[in-house]
Design a protein around this motif. Structure first.
Motif, mmCIF file in Angstrom:
data_model
loop_
_atom_site.group_PDB
_atom_site.id
_atom_site.type_symbol
_atom_site.label_atom_id
_atom_site.label_comp_id
_atom_site.label_asym_id
_atom_site.label_seq_id
_atom_site.Cartn_x
_atom_site.Cartn_y
_atom_site.Cartn_z
ATOM 1 N N SER A 196 0.932 -1.284 -0.005
ATOM 2 C CA SER A 196 0.024 0.217 0.064
ATOM 3 C C SER A 196 0.946 1.357 0.053
ATOM 4 N N ASP A 197 0.030 2.418 -0.171
ATOM 5 C CA ASP A 197 1.134 3.679 -0.267
ATOM 6 C C ASP A 197 1.673 3.948 1.080
ATOM 7 N N THR A 198 1.135 3.314 2.319
ATOM 8 C CA THR A 198 1.715 3.651 3.362
ATOM 9 C C THR A 198 2.555 2.550 3.994
ATOM 10 N N ASP A 199 2.727 1.570 3.304
ATOM 11 C CA ASP A 199 3.619 0.583 3.499
ATOM 12 C C ASP A 199 5.146 1.030 3.019
ATOM 13 N N TYR A 200 5.618 1.767 3.742
ATOM 14 C CA TYR A 200 7.166 2.125 3.556
ATOM 15 C C TYR A 200 8.222 1.113 3.716
ATOM 16 N N ARG A 201 8.776 0.820 2.822
ATOM 17 C CA ARG A 201 10.156 0.005 2.898
ATOM 18 C C ARG A 201 11.279 0.688 3.040
ATOM 19 N N TYR A 202 11.379 1.687 3.317
ATOM 20 C CA TYR A 202 12.535 2.798 3.559
ATOM 21 C C TYR A 202 12.458 3.615 4.684
ATOM 22 N N THR A 203 13.698 4.034 5.119
ATOM 23 C CA THR A 203 13.597 5.259 6.168
ATOM 24 C C THR A 203 14.204 6.294 5.578
ATOM 25 N N LEU A 204 13.756 7.575 6.158
ATOM 26 C CA LEU A 204 14.045 8.789 5.702
ATOM 27 C C LEU A 204 14.454 9.821 6.647
ATOM 28 N N CYS A 205 15.878 10.449 6.580
ATOM 29 C CA CYS A 205 16.135 11.180 7.499
ATOM 30 C C CYS A 205 15.356 12.558 7.817
ATOM 31 N N GLU A 206 15.471 13.216 8.968
ATOM 32 C CA GLU A 206 14.694 14.291 9.147
ATOM 33 C C GLU A 206 15.461 15.608 8.694
ATOM 34 N N LYS A 207 16.610 15.586 8.601
ATOM 35 C CA LYS A 207 17.298 16.756 8.064
ATOM 36 C C LYS A 207 18.153 16.445 6.911
ATOM 37 N N ALA A 208 17.630 16.467 5.622
ATOM 38 C CA ALA A 208 18.557 15.956 4.359
ATOM 39 C C ALA A 208 19.513 16.919 4.204
ATOM 40 N N ASP A 209 19.827 18.235 4.634
ATOM 41 C CA ASP A 209 20.823 18.881 4.468
ATOM 42 C C ASP A 209 21.993 18.684 5.518
ATOM 43 N N LYS A 210 21.771 17.727 6.378
ATOM 44 C CA LYS A 210 23.019 17.250 7.216
ATOM 45 C C LYS A 210 23.461 15.992 6.678
ATOM 46 N N TYR A 211 23.012 15.485 5.646
ATOM 47 C CA TYR A 211 23.528 14.251 5.030
ATOM 48 C C TYR A 211 24.125 14.714 3.682
ATOM 49 N N PHE A 212 25.249 13.998 3.520
ATOM 50 C CA PHE A 212 25.884 14.369 1.941
ATOM 51 C C PHE A 212 25.275 13.497 0.869
ATOM 52 N N TYR A 213 24.847 12.224 1.366
ATOM 53 C CA TYR A 213 24.226 11.377 0.398
ATOM 54 C C TYR A 213 22.719 11.404 0.322
ATOM 55 N N TRP A 214 22.138 11.452 -0.813
ATOM 56 C CA TRP A 214 20.529 11.114 -0.563
ATOM 57 C C TRP A 214 20.140 9.703 -0.563
ATOM 58 N N ASP A 215 20.667 9.068 -1.493
ATOM 59 C CA ASP A 215 20.306 7.457 -1.896
ATOM 60 C C ASP A 215 21.594 6.895 -1.895
ATOM 61 N N ASP A 216 21.619 5.623 -2.584
ATOM 62 C CA ASP A 216 22.756 4.647 -2.668
ATOM 63 C C ASP A 216 24.019 5.254 -3.385
ATOM 64 N N MET A 217 23.589 6.579 -4.127
ATOM 65 C CA MET A 217 24.873 6.911 -5.304
ATOM 66 C C MET A 217 24.732 8.249 -5.227
ATOM 67 N N ASN A 218 23.663 9.159 -5.194
ATOM 68 C CA ASN A 218 23.477 10.350 -5.318
ATOM 69 C C ASN A 218 23.536 11.328 -4.173
ATOM 70 N N PRO A 219 24.206 12.710 -4.354
ATOM 71 C CA PRO A 219 24.240 13.625 -3.241
ATOM 72 C C PRO A 219 22.821 14.136 -2.944
ATOM 73 N N THR A 220 22.568 14.817 -1.771
ATOM 74 C CA THR A 220 21.292 15.676 -1.446
ATOM 75 C C THR A 220 21.571 16.925 -2.249
ATOM 76 N N GLN A 221 20.550 17.653 -2.354
ATOM 77 C CA GLN A 221 20.896 19.174 -2.907
ATOM 78 C C GLN A 221 22.126 19.771 -2.195
ATOM 79 N N ALA A 222 22.016 19.650 -0.821
ATOM 80 C CA ALA A 222 22.895 20.192 0.108
ATOM 81 C C ALA A 222 24.369 19.911 -0.348
#
Length: 388
Positions: A342-368
């Motif tokens: 379902s649309d609410t069955d998340y199989r991933y976790t998401l950080c609260e402050k993306a600008d404190k993470y260099f990587y967004w996913d397994d290969m690509n950086p965040t905008q920050a």
């Protein structure tokens, strides 16, 4: 100024005094000066007239982007709407069109086909050129048209080189340049516009991330790297032959530091083997491009390394997490944005402050992450493009 004019002026000033007597009283040096004023004036005027005016230099108004997820802004098509569900179904190949991609503004309706929480490398290069974002994606552009800011041909998951015996179908740099060439050939993009353009070749190193499963490669790693770097140079030459004024080429970042490679050790250290591939690639690329004019290597490797593998650098202190991704699948073989039944069955976790993470996913950086990378590289790029 003519000598006759000088004599006339002297005649008026002296009010009838014998001009010949006056001239005879002048020293030879003064007479030489008077006689040469016309020549001096003419030469000076000519020099002023021929002095290059910065405003007359060709302006680089258009950007054409080639590459993979570092440059893609919508070339991987949106999935079709499922007639039963009444909505599109996300998958690993289409994840960039679904939340949490594009969630920089904390809204769920902002995915733009970019592999980040908002901007990617091509957008930041466009900013340097005075554009708001990267030019529109080829696949989102109506046939026989183009936006005067340029066009993006980059496709997520692309590689530079495709081993002949590898049956897996992937987009390559050559395919993308072929598309660009066809638009010039049919007159959609004029050669005049191309002559005022910049090309960006923005690859992340997919060739080396997937080298382990590049079945049928039938060559050693050094030979494979040579094929990849030679293919880049070949397509740089093609772009120049088409009339592109300046070419920006990524070197490969430390791929061994990408979350896809650091997952096995819990995001604690970079994989030195993957980074070695990048180092050999970058040495080869630098050697092959060394003698080519109007080509600049964007040193992503140094900029990334300063952040993810530099303990004492200022830029490394900007991020709380330098190796772990903001968006992480719960399944080792899964992907950011993966859903269950379902649309609410998340199989991933998401950080609260993306600008404190260099990587967004397994290969690509965040905008920050991208902003911090490109801030390090902006001045050399501006100098190369004559934008200082």
């Amino acid at each position: 100024m003519k000598i006759l004019s000088i004599i006339c002026i002297l005649f008026l000033v002296l009010n009838g005094t014998c001009i010949a007597c006056f001239i005879s009283s002048l020293s030879n040096s003064w007479i030489d000066l008077l006689l040469n004023l016309d020549t001096i004036y003419g030469e000076t005027a000519a020099r002023v007239e021929s002095r290059p005016n910065p405003d007359d230099r060709p302006k680089l108004r258009h950007l054409f982007v080639f590459g993979d997820s570092f440059g893609d802004n919508g070339n991987t098509r949106k999935p079709p709407v499922d007639p039963v569900l009444g909505s599109a179904v996300e998958s690993e190949d289409s994840r960039q069109w679904f939340f949490p991609y594009g969630s920089f503004t904390d809204r769920r309706d902002n995915p733009t086909g970019r592999f980040s929480n908002y901007m990617v490398q091509s957008d930041l290069v466009a900013n340097i050129m005075g554009l708001d974002v990267a030019p529109p994606a080829y696949m989102l552009t109506e046939r026989n048209t183009w936006d005067k800011s340029g066009m993006t041909f980059a496709i997520g998951g692309s590689t530079v080189y495709h081993p002949p015996n590898n049956k897996k179908r992937v987009s390559t740099l050559r395919h993308q340049v072929d598309r660009f060439e066809s638009l010039i050939a049919d007159g959609t993009i004029s050669r005049k516009h191309v002559e005022h353009s910049v090309a960006l070749i923005a690859f992340s190193g997919n060739d080396y991330v997937t080298v382990g499963d590049a079945g049928g490669m039938n060559m050693g790693i050094n030979d494979f790297i040579r094929e990849v770097t030679t293919e880049i140079v070949t397509n740089v030459q093609r772009l120049q032959e088409m009339g592109v004024a300046k070419v920006l080429v990524n070197n490969v970042p430390p791929v061994g530091c990408a979350p896809s490679q650091t997952t096995p050790n819990g995001f604690t250290r970079c994989d030195r083997g993957g980074n070695n591939y990048a180092s050999v690639h970058n040495r080869n690329l630098k050697r092959l491009l060394k003698e080519m004019e109007d080509v600049h290597i964007i040193d992503l490797n140094s900029a990334f390394t300063n952040i993810v593998d530099g303990d004492n650098t200022e830029v490394s202190s900007f991020f709380d997490e330098r190796l772990a991704p903001c968006c992480q699948s719960m399944d080792p073989n899964g992907y950011c944005g993966q859903l269950g039944q379902s649309d609410t069955d998340y199989r991933y976790t998401l950080c609260e402050k993306a600008d404190k993470y260099f990587y967004w996913d397994d290969m690509n950086p965040t905008q920050a992450g991208w902003e911090t990378v490109m801030e390090q590289l902006e001045d050399p790029i501006k100098e190369f493009l004559g934008l200082n």
